[in-house]
Every structure is written in C-alpha cells, then in structure tokens.
Design a protein around this motif. Structure first.
Motif, mmCIF file in Angstrom:
data_model
loop_
_atom_site.group_PDB
_atom_site.id
_atom_site.type_symbol
_atom_site.label_atom_id
_atom_site.label_comp_id
_atom_site.label_asym_id
_atom_site.label_seq_id
_atom_site.Cartn_x
_atom_site.Cartn_y
_atom_site.Cartn_z
ATOM 1 N N LYS A 95 -10.442 -1.867 -0.536
ATOM 2 C CA LYS A 95 -9.730 -1.875 -1.170
ATOM 3 C C LYS A 95 -8.778 -2.106 -2.271
ATOM 4 C CE LYS A 95 -11.354 -6.521 -3.157
ATOM 5 N NZ LYS A 95 -12.067 -7.732 -4.254
ATOM 6 N N ALA A 96 -9.174 -0.758 -2.782
ATOM 7 C CA ALA A 96 -8.452 -0.363 -4.197
ATOM 8 C C ALA A 96 -7.516 0.638 -4.048
ATOM 9 C CB ALA A 96 -9.309 0.541 -5.186
ATOM 10 N N GLY A 97 -7.417 0.459 -2.947
ATOM 11 C CA GLY A 97 -6.220 0.950 -1.583
ATOM 12 C C GLY A 97 -6.001 2.576 -1.701
ATOM 13 N N LEU A 98 -6.884 3.163 -2.275
ATOM 14 C CA LEU A 98 -7.577 4.697 -1.792
ATOM 15 C C LEU A 98 -7.280 5.402 -1.346
ATOM 16 C CD1 LEU A 98 -7.866 3.501 -5.261
ATOM 17 C CD2 LEU A 98 -9.046 6.063 -5.757
ATOM 18 N N LYS A 99 -6.559 6.536 -0.192
ATOM 19 C CA LYS A 99 -6.899 6.794 0.548
ATOM 20 C C LYS A 99 -8.807 7.889 0.753
ATOM 21 C CE LYS A 99 -2.167 8.320 1.445
ATOM 22 N NZ LYS A 99 -1.444 9.709 1.494
#
Length: 223
Positions: free
Chosen positions: A120-124
């Motif tokens: 959700k946070a857009g981290l890998k």
C-alpha cells in the motif's frame, strides 16, 4: 529515518515468515517412515545415517545453497545404508519430504498485514533467502505471498549463503536501490543482521514467538 528515505523492504523466509523447525521435523518424519517401510530398516538407524549425511554435505558444501539439499542428504543416507545409489527411492523420498514440509507450512501472526502495508505504501518487497530457488519459490507460492513480492534473491543465484554480502548486492541491483534506502527484516542475527550490516543496511530482528505482532511498517519508517 523518514518515509521518503525508505523505498524497499528486504525480508527473509525461513523462521521469519513461518516456523522452519516444525516443517523440517514433519518432512524428516515422513521420510523416515517411508524409508523404514520401503527398506525394512529401523527409523532410528535411518535418522542416524540421515544426520551424518547432512553434516557431511554441510561440511563439503559450506556456504553454498546446495549444502541445504534434502536430495543430497537422502542420497548420502541411502548410500550409507544400502551401499548403492537407489535412484528411484532417493527421488521418491525427497518428494515425500517436501510434500510433508509444505503441508505443514503456515504464516506467523500478522505477516499478511505487514506485507499489505508495504504494498500500500508503494515500497518494493524483496525476499532474500538461503537455499535453492525452486524450493524457496514453492514456499512463497504455498504461503500465497507471490502477490506481495517484487523480487526474490536466493543464495543459489547469488553464489553464497548469508551472511555473504553478495546476496544483498544482488538484491540491491535488482530493485535499483541503495543500502540507505532499504531495511532488512529477519530472525537470525548471524545471517540476516550481520550480512545486511556489511553493506550498511539497517536491520530489524523479529521474535520467533511473537512473529510480527510488534513490528509495523510505520514503526520501521519512523526509525
């Protein structure tokens, strides 16, 4: 350390996402049952030969993914017991091991929530794990985590087990991030923590009993 600085989470599999000991015990029991019935040899004798083969394999292949090969453990075990290489039985026994192992595998508490928050946070999300690629991919699939994982790096691919820095370098290259932009989450101080710190990667150690009950992405990002 703020949100903008962290762009990726590196995470271990074995004993971080699930209980390795429980699954390994289930696999060994199934193999010993199978071989005892197949060869009419007491399970205790089989277990002793298996453990000797495991130690020999670890010694001969120290630091390599193949040192964890159940195929090699079983092959060595059966060669000691039968003075032959019973090819079909070795193959069948290895399949028995991994079926029982995978049947036992289940996630530790709160892991799904943690992985969802990363997505959700857009981290890998990058899985960094010892052992061979095929087996580790199967674990990820069995745990239904493939939808959360961006990259996988195994010690088979990197050429050496953790704490070798090589596996972390491969992971950084795959996801295009710098050591300061990622955090390594694992259960083993010698392998996960020491290996990551060689490259200056921040680390988070989990408690095997609590799992991810006290670890949140917001807490990690807050530093």
């Amino acid at each position: 350390m703020g949100l903008k600085k962290i762009n990726g989470i590196f995470i271990d599999i074995d004993d971080t996402l699930y209980s390795y000991a429980e699954c390994d015990a289930a696999g060994r029991k199934a193999v010993f049952d199978y071989l005892s019935g197949k060869l009419n040899i007491p399970q205790k004798k089989i277990a002793t030969a298996y453990n000797r083969a495991r130690k020999k394999t670890h010694s001969n292949l120290k630091g390599l993914a193949s040192s964890h090969s159940r195929f090699l453990y079983i092959q060595g075990c059966l060669e000691e017991l039968t003075n032959l290489t019973p090819i079909t039985i070795v193959m069948r026994a290895e399949a028995v091991f991994w079926k029982s192992f995978m049947d036992k595998i289940h996630l530790r508490p709160r892991i799904l929530e943690f992985l969802r928050s990363i997505k959700k946070a857009g981290l890998k999300t990058v899985v960094i794990t010892d052992l061979t690629a095929r087996v580790q991919f199967e674990k990820i699939s069995k745990l239904a985590l493939d939808r959360f994982v961006d990259f996988v790096v195994t010690s088979e691919e990197a050429g050496g087990d953790k704490p070798s820095a090589a596996i972390f370098r491969v992971a950084l290259k795959k996801c295009g991030l710098k050591p300061s932009q990622v955090v390594m989450v694992g259960d083993n101080r010698k392998r996960d923590v020491a290996g990551a710190r060689k490259l200056g990667i921040r680390t988070i150690i989990i408690n095997k009993e609590l799992g991810f009950k006290k670890i949140t992405l917001s807490g990690i990002l807050a530093g």
